[in-house]
Design a protein around this motif. Structure first.
Motif, PDB file in Angstrom:
ATOM      1  N   MET A   1      -4.704  23.767  -3.621  1.00  0.00           N
ATOM      2  CA  MET A   1      -5.589  22.712  -4.119  1.00  0.00           C
ATOM      3  C   MET A   1      -5.069  21.367  -3.619  1.00  0.00           C
ATOM      4  SD  MET A   1      -6.357  21.609  -8.073  1.00  0.00           S
ATOM      5  CE  MET A   1      -6.510  23.310  -8.594  1.00  0.00           C
ATOM      6  N   THR A   2      -5.919  20.605  -2.954  1.00  0.00           N
ATOM      7  CA  THR A   2      -5.519  19.286  -2.466  1.00  0.00           C
ATOM      8  C   THR A   2      -6.143  18.196  -3.331  1.00  0.00           C
ATOM      9  OG1 THR A   2      -7.383  19.253  -0.926  1.00  0.00           O
ATOM     10  CG2 THR A   2      -5.280  20.079  -0.089  1.00  0.00           C
ATOM     11  N   VAL A   3      -5.485  17.071  -3.389  1.00  0.00           N
ATOM     12  CA  VAL A   3      -5.972  15.962  -4.199  1.00  0.00           C
ATOM     13  C   VAL A   3      -6.813  15.041  -3.341  1.00  0.00           C
ATOM     14  CG1 VAL A   3      -5.303  14.007  -5.630  1.00  0.00           C
ATOM     15  CG2 VAL A   3      -3.929  16.088  -5.660  1.00  0.00           C
ATOM     16  N   VAL A   4      -8.047  14.821  -3.752  1.00  0.00           N
ATOM     17  CA  VAL A   4      -8.922  13.873  -3.077  1.00  0.00           C
ATOM     18  C   VAL A   4      -8.794  12.535  -3.797  1.00  0.00           C
ATOM     19  CG1 VAL A   4     -11.297  13.318  -2.454  1.00  0.00           C
ATOM     20  CG2 VAL A   4     -10.531  15.698  -2.433  1.00  0.00           C
ATOM     21  N   PRO A   5      -8.459  11.455  -3.083  1.00  0.00           N
ATOM     22  CA  PRO A   5      -8.307  10.169  -3.760  1.00  0.00           C
ATOM     23  C   PRO A   5      -9.558   9.804  -4.551  1.00  0.00           C
ATOM     24  CG  PRO A   5      -7.518  10.021  -1.499  1.00  0.00           C
ATOM     25  CD  PRO A   5      -8.195  11.363  -1.637  1.00  0.00           C
ATOM     26  N   LEU A   6      -9.374   9.423  -5.803  1.00  0.00           N
ATOM     27  CA  LEU A   6     -10.486   9.024  -6.642  1.00  0.00           C
ATOM     28  C   LEU A   6     -10.934   7.620  -6.252  1.00  0.00           C
ATOM     29  CD1 LEU A   6      -8.920  10.337  -9.941  1.00  0.00           C
ATOM     30  CD2 LEU A   6     -10.801  11.390  -8.689  1.00  0.00           C
ATOM     31  N   ASP A   7     -12.187   7.293  -6.586  1.00  0.00           N
ATOM     32  CA  ASP A   7     -12.750   6.015  -6.161  1.00  0.00           C
ATOM     33  C   ASP A   7     -11.895   4.834  -6.597  1.00  0.00           C
ATOM     34  OD1 ASP A   7     -14.839   7.268  -4.934  1.00  0.00           O
ATOM     35  OD2 ASP A   7     -16.273   6.983  -6.572  1.00  0.00           O
ATOM     36  N   ALA A   8     -11.323   4.903  -7.798  1.00  0.00           N
ATOM     37  CA  ALA A   8     -10.540   3.783  -8.323  1.00  0.00           C
ATOM     38  C   ALA A   8      -9.272   3.525  -7.524  1.00  0.00           C
ATOM     39  CB  ALA A   8     -10.178   4.043  -9.784  1.00  0.00           C
ATOM     40  N   TYR A   9      -8.878   4.479  -6.659  1.00  0.00           N
ATOM     41  CA  TYR A   9      -7.621   4.345  -5.914  1.00  0.00           C
ATOM     42  C   TYR A   9      -7.850   4.147  -4.416  1.00  0.00           C
ATOM     43  CZ  TYR A   9      -6.203   5.951 -10.403  1.00  0.00           C
ATOM     44  OH  TYR A   9      -6.056   6.038 -11.759  1.00  0.00           O
ATOM     45  N   ARG A  10      -9.096   4.194  -3.980  1.00  0.00           N
ATOM     46  CA  ARG A  10      -9.374   4.010  -2.553  1.00  0.00           C
ATOM     47  C   ARG A  10      -9.033   2.592  -2.106  1.00  0.00           C
ATOM     48  NH1 ARG A  10     -12.030   8.522  -0.779  1.00  0.00           N
ATOM     49  NH2 ARG A  10     -13.191   9.697  -2.355  1.00  0.00           N
ATOM     50  N   THR A  11      -9.357   1.609  -2.921  1.00  0.00           N
ATOM     51  CA  THR A  11      -9.064   0.227  -2.554  1.00  0.00           C
ATOM     52  C   THR A  11      -7.561  -0.007  -2.485  1.00  0.00           C
ATOM     53  OG1 THR A  11     -11.088  -0.462  -3.687  1.00  0.00           O
ATOM     54  CG2 THR A  11      -9.519  -2.179  -3.101  1.00  0.00           C
ATOM     55  N   ALA A  12      -6.823   0.590  -3.423  1.00  0.00           N
ATOM     56  CA  ALA A  12      -5.365   0.462  -3.404  1.00  0.00           C
ATOM     57  C   ALA A  12      -4.799   1.077  -2.131  1.00  0.00           C
ATOM     58  CB  ALA A  12      -4.760   1.139  -4.632  1.00  0.00           C
ATOM     59  N   GLU A  13      -5.349   2.193  -1.706  1.00  0.00           N
ATOM     60  CA  GLU A  13      -4.889   2.837  -0.486  1.00  0.00           C
ATOM     61  C   GLU A  13      -5.187   1.964   0.731  1.00  0.00           C
ATOM     62  OE1 GLU A  13      -4.716   7.418   0.110  1.00  0.00           O
ATOM     63  OE2 GLU A  13      -6.590   6.759   1.020  1.00  0.00           O
ATOM     64  N   VAL A  14      -6.358   1.325   0.731  1.00  0.00           N
ATOM     65  CA  VAL A  14      -6.713   0.417   1.833  1.00  0.00           C
ATOM     66  C   VAL A  14      -5.737  -0.765   1.867  1.00  0.00           C
ATOM     67  CG1 VAL A  14      -8.460  -1.198   2.675  1.00  0.00           C
ATOM     68  CG2 VAL A  14      -9.140   1.077   1.881  1.00  0.00           C
ATOM     69  N   LEU A  15      -5.448  -1.350   0.705  1.00  0.00           N
ATOM     70  CA  LEU A  15      -4.494  -2.463   0.648  1.00  0.00           C
ATOM     71  C   LEU A  15      -3.114  -2.009   1.100  1.00  0.00           C
ATOM     72  CD1 LEU A  15      -3.576  -5.303  -0.144  1.00  0.00           C
ATOM     73  CD2 LEU A  15      -3.336  -4.491  -2.501  1.00  0.00           C
ATOM     74  N   GLU A  16      -2.685  -0.865   0.637  1.00  0.00           N
ATOM     75  CA  GLU A  16      -1.375  -0.332   1.009  1.00  0.00           C
ATOM     76  C   GLU A  16      -1.236  -0.235   2.526  1.00  0.00           C
ATOM     77  OE1 GLU A  16       2.262   1.577   1.312  1.00  0.00           O
ATOM     78  OE2 GLU A  16       1.446   0.581  -0.452  1.00  0.00           O
ATOM     79  N   HIS A  17      -2.245   0.284   3.187  1.00  0.00           N
ATOM     80  CA  HIS A  17      -2.165   0.442   4.643  1.00  0.00           C
ATOM     81  C   HIS A  17      -2.292  -0.899   5.366  1.00  0.00           C
ATOM     82  CE1 HIS A  17      -1.968   4.854   5.089  1.00  0.00           C
ATOM     83  NE2 HIS A  17      -2.465   4.818   3.871  1.00  0.00           N
ATOM     84  N   ALA A  18      -3.024  -1.833   4.771  1.00  0.00           N
ATOM     85  CA  ALA A  18      -3.111  -3.171   5.367  1.00  0.00           C
ATOM     86  C   ALA A  18      -1.753  -3.863   5.351  1.00  0.00           C
ATOM     87  CB  ALA A  18      -4.136  -4.008   4.619  1.00  0.00           C
ATOM     88  N   LEU A  19      -0.935  -3.553   4.350  1.00  0.00           N
ATOM     89  CA  LEU A  19       0.369  -4.202   4.219  1.00  0.00           C
ATOM     90  C   LEU A  19       1.433  -3.580   5.112  1.00  0.00           C
ATOM     91  CD1 LEU A  19       0.411  -4.700   0.340  1.00  0.00           C
ATOM     92  CD2 LEU A  19      -0.048  -6.407   2.103  1.00  0.00           C
ATOM     93  N   GLY A  20       1.204  -2.356   5.583  1.00  0.00           N
ATOM     94  CA  GLY A  20       2.126  -1.741   6.529  1.00  0.00           C
ATOM     95  C   GLY A  20       3.390  -1.193   5.886  1.00  0.00           C
ATOM     96  N   ASN A  21       4.262  -0.724   6.734  1.00  0.00           N
ATOM     97  CA  ASN A  21       5.490  -0.047   6.315  1.00  0.00           C
ATOM     98  C   ASN A  21       6.531  -1.056   5.823  1.00  0.00           C
ATOM     99  OD1 ASN A  21       7.692   1.620   6.015  1.00  0.00           O
ATOM    100  ND2 ASN A  21       7.987   1.996   8.202  1.00  0.00           N
ATOM    101  N   PRO A  22       6.952  -0.981   4.550  1.00  0.00           N
ATOM    102  CA  PRO A  22       7.942  -1.950   4.053  1.00  0.00           C
ATOM    103  C   PRO A  22       9.334  -1.766   4.643  1.00  0.00           C
ATOM    104  CG  PRO A  22       7.485  -0.275   2.386  1.00  0.00           C
ATOM    105  CD  PRO A  22       6.503  -0.054   3.493  1.00  0.00           C
TER     106      PRO A  22
END
Length: 606
Positions: A1-22
């Motif tokens: 079973m894989t986890v599909v990102p829920l709508d409430a977390y898609r924006t956070a994932e987009v922001l996370e990737h925009a910020l790049g590797n810390p």
């Protein structure tokens, strides 16, 4: 079973990737860059400018006023992304929502329009509540707003006088929400809130106080302001005269809940940093992670993070479902989640050994910064003592209401629980007018435990949960239920034996702490019951839940039998898997930015 990102977390994932590797030193939002700014005690100007351009401030404006704030669940996930990299940035930018929330709750249409426009222009805001001499005793505040006819305009208005102190973003904020005395006699109806746009003040009528040197978040703009007969128009008042305390408390119910995002991000960073060290560091002929005590520490740090995660996500959803219960629920989250994160981080410091104390070396020395920074979370928006006091004041009515529930007629409660905990269910629009200063005895989370026990009794033991796991969950859930009953009896006995001051007694504070732990246990259980088919194999199988419930019960019964070692091993395997696949340490493990994303990110200039 894989986890599909829920709508409430898609924006956070987009922001996370925009910020790049810390971990990429060339990245603007890298750990190395944050440490350099911290050493200089410098405000993170470039990073904030990048986040303005990305559109972060749109999520501080309700959708009804042209912003993108649709759900507090989504807002929580965004704050978590920022805080896992740096609390200085997260707190500095989050302060703008604290400075504007009272406008969204009680402001005029014109005030809401003006503030929405200011925030869209990336102007910072701040909440000027506390004073040097009075701290959290806001009813003793001396800053006054005297109503009178203003000489310059000939119109009715106010003269604002006095000093506010320990205000984050004080000098950088374009506008402040100021809590001021409007009745010389004070009292609960003696204070009002004012929207103060500093660009509309005579510069000769206010002075900034020096920047305060702090133990953590050293680059934050924390200082104060001294008003000297500042002229404010009547339209600057937020809401009714004398409603300042009520509106301030209602706003804090929202911001206290959102503070959980800061704690979750800090805890994620701490666990990720220490796990990386334990997997790579060789000691005694093997890696540090091979040491049994280290394995136990890492596994239980993850468990503590999942407990805090469940408590935070449920509360963020609860603001939409049962806002009338948040005088207590927000206090529970604000006490429980930051203190859990602080203990988790200090436990992990033992694994790092001397390196936790270094301002360089492993991950650029980020751990010593976050251990300093994280301590501030439990202080602002109401300290630990303030929040426990709120719980103490209502704990008797919470138990009294629970004893009166007819579970034969509890279908509305069951439906609310499903809406609260089923993460796949969309949230209704937030109804600010349903926030109240008292829960009136209601707490669906604890009061729904009897419904949860019934669900457990009829649970279909599908292949995703072994029989021994389900039986352990049933047993522990019944122990939680009995501990709730025991706490109820203790509260009644204390009140019966005590006088008027019993609600401020050390014994009642301890019962309030226990109530928070039981609330967290009930939250974890119900989060599992409603999301077993949604959040992946590890979540569904439930060994983590056994560890969560047992850990929370241990605060009441320290000499408990050990849980199966295999459950701890499974938990350690999961935290390592999430680390290796670069996913968030959460029941909703969305993808984090990794090495492959860093090359396209904005680069640091220092």
């Amino acid at each position: 079973m894989t986890v599909v990102p829920l709508d409430a977390y898609r924006t956070a994932e987009v922001l996370e990737h925009a910020l790049g590797n810390p971990l990429d030193a060339q990245n603007l939002f890298s750990f190395q860059h944050q440490i350099a700014l911290d050493e200089q005690e410098a405000f993170p100007e470039e990073i904030c400018n990048f986040l303005y351009r990305w559109g972060l401030f749109d999520y501080f404006i309700p959708a009804a006023y042209g912003g993108k704030l649709h759900s507090f669940e989504e807002a929580l996930s965004l704050l978590r992304v920022l805080a896992r990299r740096d609390l200085t940035v997260a707190v500095a930018l989050g302060q703008t929502y604290l400075g504007s929330v009272h406008i969204w709750l009680a402001g005029s249409d014109e005030q809401k329009r003006v503030v929405a426009q200011l925030i869209k222009q990336n102007q910072l805001m701040a909440f000027a509540l506390t004073e040097r001499l009075h701290g959290s005793d806001v009813l003793a505040s001396d800053v006054q707003a005297i109503e009178q006819n203003l000489a310059q305009t000939g119109e009715d208005g106010y003269r604002l006088t006095g000093e506010k102190w320990l205000i984050n973003n004080c000098t950088r904020a374009r506008a402040l929400t100021v809590f001021a005395r409007t009745d010389p006699a004070g009292g609960a109806r003696g204070f009002s809130l004012f929207l103060v746009d500093k660009q509309q003040l005579d510069p000769a009528t206010y002075t900034y106080l020096p920047k305060v040197k702090t133990h953590g978040i050293r680059g934050a703009d924390i200082s104060g302001i001294d008003f000297r007969d500042c002229q404010l128009p009547a339209a600057a008042r937020i809401g009714q005269t004398g409603a300042g305390l009520e509106v301030a408390l209602l706003g804090l119910m929202i911001t206290r809940t959102m503070c959980a995002g800061f704690a979750l991000g800090a805890a994620d960073n701490a666990l990720r940093t220490v796990l990386a060290f334990a997997l790579a560091r060789k000691l005694y002929g093997d890696t540090v992670v091979a040491i049994p005590n280290v394995q136990n520490t890492l596994a239980y740090a993850f468990i503590d993070l999942l407990i805090a995660d469940c408590a935070s996500l449920a509360a963020a959803r609860g603001l939409h479902i049962v806002p009338e219960q948040f005088s207590v629920w927000s206090a529970i989250v604000k006490y429980f989640v930051p203190t859990t994160a602080e203990h988790l981080i200090r436990d992990l410091s033992i694994v790092l050994g001397a390196r936790y104390y270094l301002r360089e070396e492993h991950n650029s020395g980020i751990f010593q910064k976050l251990i300093r920074d994280s301590g501030v979370i439990s202080l602002f928006d109401g300290s630990t003592v303030v929040n426990l006091s709120v719980i103490c004041s209502q704990i008797s009515s919470l138990f009294a209401y629970r004893r009166k529930i007819d579970f034969g007629q509890a279908e509305p409660l069951r439906l609310r629980l499903e809406a609260l905990f089923s993460l796949a269910q969309p949230l209704p629009e937030f109804a600010a007018n349903r926030l109240t200063l008292s829960n009136r005895g209601q707490d669906d989370v604890l009061q729904g435990m009897q419904i949860a026990l019934t669900q457990l009794d009829y649970l279909n033991e599908a292949a995703d949960s072994a029989t021994d796991v389900v039986e352990a969950i049933r047993r522990l859930a019944h122990e939680v239920f009995e501990q709730i009953n025991e706490t109820d009896r203790s509260v009644q006995a204390l009140i019966h034996a005590g006088g008027r001051t019993v609600y401020k007694s050390p014994a009642m504070f301890e019962l309030a702490k226990g109530y928070c732990g039981l609330h967290a246990a009930a939250t974890c259980l119900q989060m599992w019951l409603y999301n077993r088919a949604l959040l992946g194999d590890f979540f569904a199988k439930g060994e983590w839940l056994v560890l969560c419930l047992d850990r929370l019960l241990a605060t009441f019964q320290p000499r408990r039998s050990a849980v199966p070692a295999t459950f701890v091993a499974v938990t350690l395997q999961e935290v390592v898997r999430l680390y290796e696949q670069n996913q968030a340490f959460s029941i909703v493990p969305f993808q984090l930015a990794g090495p492959t994303q860093s090359n396209s990110r904005p680069t640091a200039s220092v």
